[in-house]
Design a protein around this motif. Structure first.
Motif, PDB file in Angstrom:
ATOM      1  N   PRO A 297       0.812  -1.219   0.000  1.00  0.00           N
ATOM      2  CA  PRO A 297       0.000   0.000   0.000  1.00  0.00           C
ATOM      3  C   PRO A 297       0.847   1.272   0.000  1.00  0.00           C
ATOM      4  CG  PRO A 297      -0.834  -1.553   1.618  1.00  0.00           C
ATOM      5  CD  PRO A 297       0.469  -2.102   1.125  1.00  0.00           C
ATOM      6  N   GLY A 298       1.944   1.262   0.713  1.00  0.00           N
ATOM      7  CA  GLY A 298       2.815   2.435   0.769  1.00  0.00           C
ATOM      8  C   GLY A 298       3.613   2.650  -0.493  1.00  0.00           C
ATOM      9  N   TRP A 299       3.598   1.669  -1.399  1.00  0.00           N
ATOM     10  CA  TRP A 299       4.381   1.771  -2.619  1.00  0.00           C
ATOM     11  C   TRP A 299       3.537   1.910  -3.864  1.00  0.00           C
ATOM     12  CZ3 TRP A 299       9.011   3.180  -3.735  1.00  0.00           C
ATOM     13  CH2 TRP A 299       9.931   3.250  -2.682  1.00  0.00           C
ATOM     14  N   SER A 300       2.295   2.315  -3.715  1.00  0.00           N
ATOM     15  CA  SER A 300       1.525   2.625  -4.914  1.00  0.00           C
ATOM     16  C   SER A 300       2.170   3.855  -5.531  1.00  0.00           C
ATOM     17  CB  SER A 300       0.066   2.908  -4.561  1.00  0.00           C
ATOM     18  OG  SER A 300      -0.053   4.153  -3.923  1.00  0.00           O
ATOM     19  N   PRO A 301       2.120   3.994  -6.847  1.00  0.00           N
ATOM     20  CA  PRO A 301       2.715   5.193  -7.451  1.00  0.00           C
ATOM     21  C   PRO A 301       2.195   6.495  -6.844  1.00  0.00           C
ATOM     22  CG  PRO A 301       2.289   3.569  -9.142  1.00  0.00           C
ATOM     23  CD  PRO A 301       1.682   3.038  -7.865  1.00  0.00           C
ATOM     24  N   ARG A 302       0.907   6.543  -6.490  1.00  0.00           N
ATOM     25  CA  ARG A 302       0.358   7.772  -5.891  1.00  0.00           C
ATOM     26  C   ARG A 302       0.981   8.068  -4.528  1.00  0.00           C
ATOM     27  NH1 ARG A 302      -5.920   7.213  -6.562  1.00  0.00           N
ATOM     28  NH2 ARG A 302      -5.698   6.170  -8.531  1.00  0.00           N
ATOM     29  N   ALA A 303       1.155   7.031  -3.705  1.00  0.00           N
ATOM     30  CA  ALA A 303       1.747   7.225  -2.383  1.00  0.00           C
ATOM     31  C   ALA A 303       3.200   7.677  -2.504  1.00  0.00           C
ATOM     32  CB  ALA A 303       1.652   5.935  -1.560  1.00  0.00           C
ATOM     33  N   VAL A 304       3.951   7.058  -3.413  1.00  0.00           N
ATOM     34  CA  VAL A 304       5.345   7.445  -3.616  1.00  0.00           C
ATOM     35  C   VAL A 304       5.412   8.868  -4.162  1.00  0.00           C
ATOM     36  CG1 VAL A 304       7.469   6.921  -4.870  1.00  0.00           C
ATOM     37  CG2 VAL A 304       6.082   5.060  -3.944  1.00  0.00           C
ATOM     38  N   ALA A 305       4.535   9.203  -5.101  1.00  0.00           N
ATOM     39  CA  ALA A 305       4.515  10.549  -5.681  1.00  0.00           C
ATOM     40  C   ALA A 305       4.262  11.600  -4.605  1.00  0.00           C
ATOM     41  CB  ALA A 305       3.460  10.638  -6.776  1.00  0.00           C
ATOM     42  N   SER A 306       3.374  11.297  -3.678  1.00  0.00           N
ATOM     43  CA  SER A 306       3.084  12.232  -2.593  1.00  0.00           C
ATOM     44  C   SER A 306       4.328  12.495  -1.751  1.00  0.00           C
ATOM     45  CB  SER A 306       1.951  11.677  -1.728  1.00  0.00           C
ATOM     46  OG  SER A 306       1.716  12.521  -0.638  1.00  0.00           O
ATOM     47  N   ARG A 307       5.068  11.425  -1.421  1.00  0.00           N
ATOM     48  CA  ARG A 307       6.300  11.589  -0.629  1.00  0.00           C
ATOM     49  C   ARG A 307       7.359  12.370  -1.411  1.00  0.00           C
ATOM     50  NH1 ARG A 307       5.113   6.058   0.720  1.00  0.00           N
ATOM     51  NH2 ARG A 307       6.834   5.314  -0.567  1.00  0.00           N
ATOM     52  N   VAL A 308       7.463  12.101  -2.717  1.00  0.00           N
ATOM     53  CA  VAL A 308       8.450  12.810  -3.538  1.00  0.00           C
ATOM     54  C   VAL A 308       8.098  14.294  -3.619  1.00  0.00           C
ATOM     55  CG1 VAL A 308       9.358  13.063  -5.882  1.00  0.00           C
ATOM     56  CG2 VAL A 308       9.141  10.786  -4.883  1.00  0.00           C
ATOM     57  N   ARG A 309       6.820  14.593  -3.824  1.00  0.00           N
ATOM     58  CA  ARG A 309       6.404  16.007  -3.902  1.00  0.00           C
ATOM     59  C   ARG A 309       6.687  16.740  -2.596  1.00  0.00           C
ATOM     60  NH1 ARG A 309       1.634  13.612  -6.517  1.00  0.00           N
ATOM     61  NH2 ARG A 309       1.964  13.831  -8.765  1.00  0.00           N
ATOM     62  N   ASP A 310       6.516  16.061  -1.466  1.00  0.00           N
ATOM     63  CA  ASP A 310       6.826  16.676  -0.171  1.00  0.00           C
ATOM     64  C   ASP A 310       8.316  16.986  -0.050  1.00  0.00           C
ATOM     65  OD1 ASP A 310       4.169  16.527   0.593  1.00  0.00           O
ATOM     66  OD2 ASP A 310       4.454  14.750   1.870  1.00  0.00           O
ATOM     67  N   ALA A 311       9.144  16.084  -0.539  1.00  0.00           N
ATOM     68  CA  ALA A 311      10.599  16.248  -0.443  1.00  0.00           C
ATOM     69  C   ALA A 311      11.159  17.178  -1.514  1.00  0.00           C
ATOM     70  CB  ALA A 311      11.285  14.882  -0.525  1.00  0.00           C
ATOM     71  N   HIS A 312      10.462  17.295  -2.646  1.00  0.00           N
ATOM     72  CA  HIS A 312      10.943  18.105  -3.771  1.00  0.00           C
ATOM     73  C   HIS A 312       9.822  19.001  -4.284  1.00  0.00           C
ATOM     74  CE1 HIS A 312      14.728  15.855  -4.199  1.00  0.00           C
ATOM     75  NE2 HIS A 312      14.012  14.817  -3.823  1.00  0.00           N
ATOM     76  N   PRO A 313       9.481  20.045  -3.537  1.00  0.00           N
ATOM     77  CA  PRO A 313       8.414  20.938  -3.980  1.00  0.00           C
ATOM     78  C   PRO A 313       8.744  21.526  -5.356  1.00  0.00           C
ATOM     79  CG  PRO A 313       9.087  21.475  -1.739  1.00  0.00           C
ATOM     80  CD  PRO A 313      10.069  20.478  -2.276  1.00  0.00           C
ATOM     81  N   GLY A 314       7.750  21.593  -6.204  1.00  0.00           N
ATOM     82  CA  GLY A 314       7.946  22.149  -7.539  1.00  0.00           C
ATOM     83  C   GLY A 314       8.307  21.107  -8.585  1.00  0.00           C
ATOM     84  N   LEU A 315       8.703  19.908  -8.174  1.00  0.00           N
ATOM     85  CA  LEU A 315       9.026  18.853  -9.126  1.00  0.00           C
ATOM     86  C   LEU A 315       7.731  18.286  -9.701  1.00  0.00           C
ATOM     87  CD1 LEU A 315      11.072  16.892 -10.464  1.00  0.00           C
ATOM     88  CD2 LEU A 315      10.813  15.430  -8.439  1.00  0.00           C
ATOM     89  N   GLU A 316       7.652  18.212 -11.024  1.00  0.00           N
ATOM     90  CA  GLU A 316       6.479  17.608 -11.653  1.00  0.00           C
ATOM     91  C   GLU A 316       6.618  16.088 -11.575  1.00  0.00           C
ATOM     92  OE1 GLU A 316       3.980  17.416 -15.841  1.00  0.00           O
ATOM     93  OE2 GLU A 316       5.826  18.585 -15.763  1.00  0.00           O
ATOM     94  N   VAL A 317       5.644  15.450 -10.934  1.00  0.00           N
ATOM     95  CA  VAL A 317       5.656  13.994 -10.758  1.00  0.00           C
ATOM     96  C   VAL A 317       4.366  13.435 -11.341  1.00  0.00           C
ATOM     97  CG1 VAL A 317       5.824  12.095  -9.109  1.00  0.00           C
ATOM     98  CG2 VAL A 317       6.966  14.267  -8.616  1.00  0.00           C
ATOM     99  N   VAL A 318       4.498  12.477 -12.249  1.00  0.00           N
ATOM    100  CA  VAL A 318       3.341  11.800 -12.814  1.00  0.00           C
ATOM    101  C   VAL A 318       3.445  10.316 -12.499  1.00  0.00           C
ATOM    102  CG1 VAL A 318       2.960  13.489 -14.649  1.00  0.00           C
ATOM    103  CG2 VAL A 318       4.418  11.525 -15.080  1.00  0.00           C
ATOM    104  N   THR A 319       2.305   9.643 -12.453  1.00  0.00           N
ATOM    105  CA  THR A 319       2.285   8.232 -12.076  1.00  0.00           C
ATOM    106  C   THR A 319       1.594   7.402 -13.135  1.00  0.00           C
ATOM    107  OG1 THR A 319       0.204   8.476 -10.893  1.00  0.00           O
ATOM    108  CG2 THR A 319       2.219   8.793  -9.615  1.00  0.00           C
TER     109      THR A 319
END
Length: 158
Positions: free
Chosen positions: A59-81
């Protein structure tokens, strides 16, 4: 060539390092980060071999969950899943051919299971027509995987 960097997600600890490395590179290069999970429709022969060295957290490794963590760590980075159904090696090779750069964790199952069953990442490197980056987890990565951090793991261009 696409102005993106694509990471194949498998939920393993080493995949967390691949995501961290790719997010840092995408931020530095002002690229879009694509997170893709490939679902194999064949029977799952790997699950019985999953042990402490892989510690999957589906559950923690769905693309959406990972994208959320990446966006928190890298504000402004465009992340698509995305989710893709098919043979992981064939699908990832196809992604590598179409995208700017493919990033994978060097091993998902661990050394013994990966050797016995074959490594998806090594098969992709062997068959891909474009560059693939394999990221290794640092030796001290004995704890559970977590959200991306600014630390850069070792990466190998194949």
């Amino acid at each position: 060539m696409s102005r993106s960097l694509t990471v194949g997600l498998d939920g393993s600890r080493v995949c967390a390092e691949a995501v961290r490395w790719a997010a840092g590179e995408a931020s530095r290069r002002c690229l879009t980060l694509k997170l893709v999970q490939v679902w194999d429709i064949r029977p799952d022969v790997h699950t019985p071999l999953v042990g402490r060295d892989t510690e999957y957290d589906r559950p923690g490794w769905s693309p959406r969950a990972v994208a959320s963590r990446v966006r928190d760590a890298h504000p402004g980075l465009e992340v698509v899943t995305g989710y893709v159904c098919g043979d992981p090696v064939e699908t990832l090779c196809d992604i590598a051919r179409k995208e700017g750069l493919l990033v994978l964790g060097s091993r998902g199952l661990g050394a013994v299971a990966g050797f016995a069953l074959g490594s998806v990442s090594l098969s992709v490197v062997a068959h891909a027509s474009r560059p693939v980056v394999l990221v290794r987890a640092p030796m001290e990565s004995a704890g559970p995987s977590g959200p991306p951090s600014p630390e850069r793991p070792a990466a190998t261009m194949a």
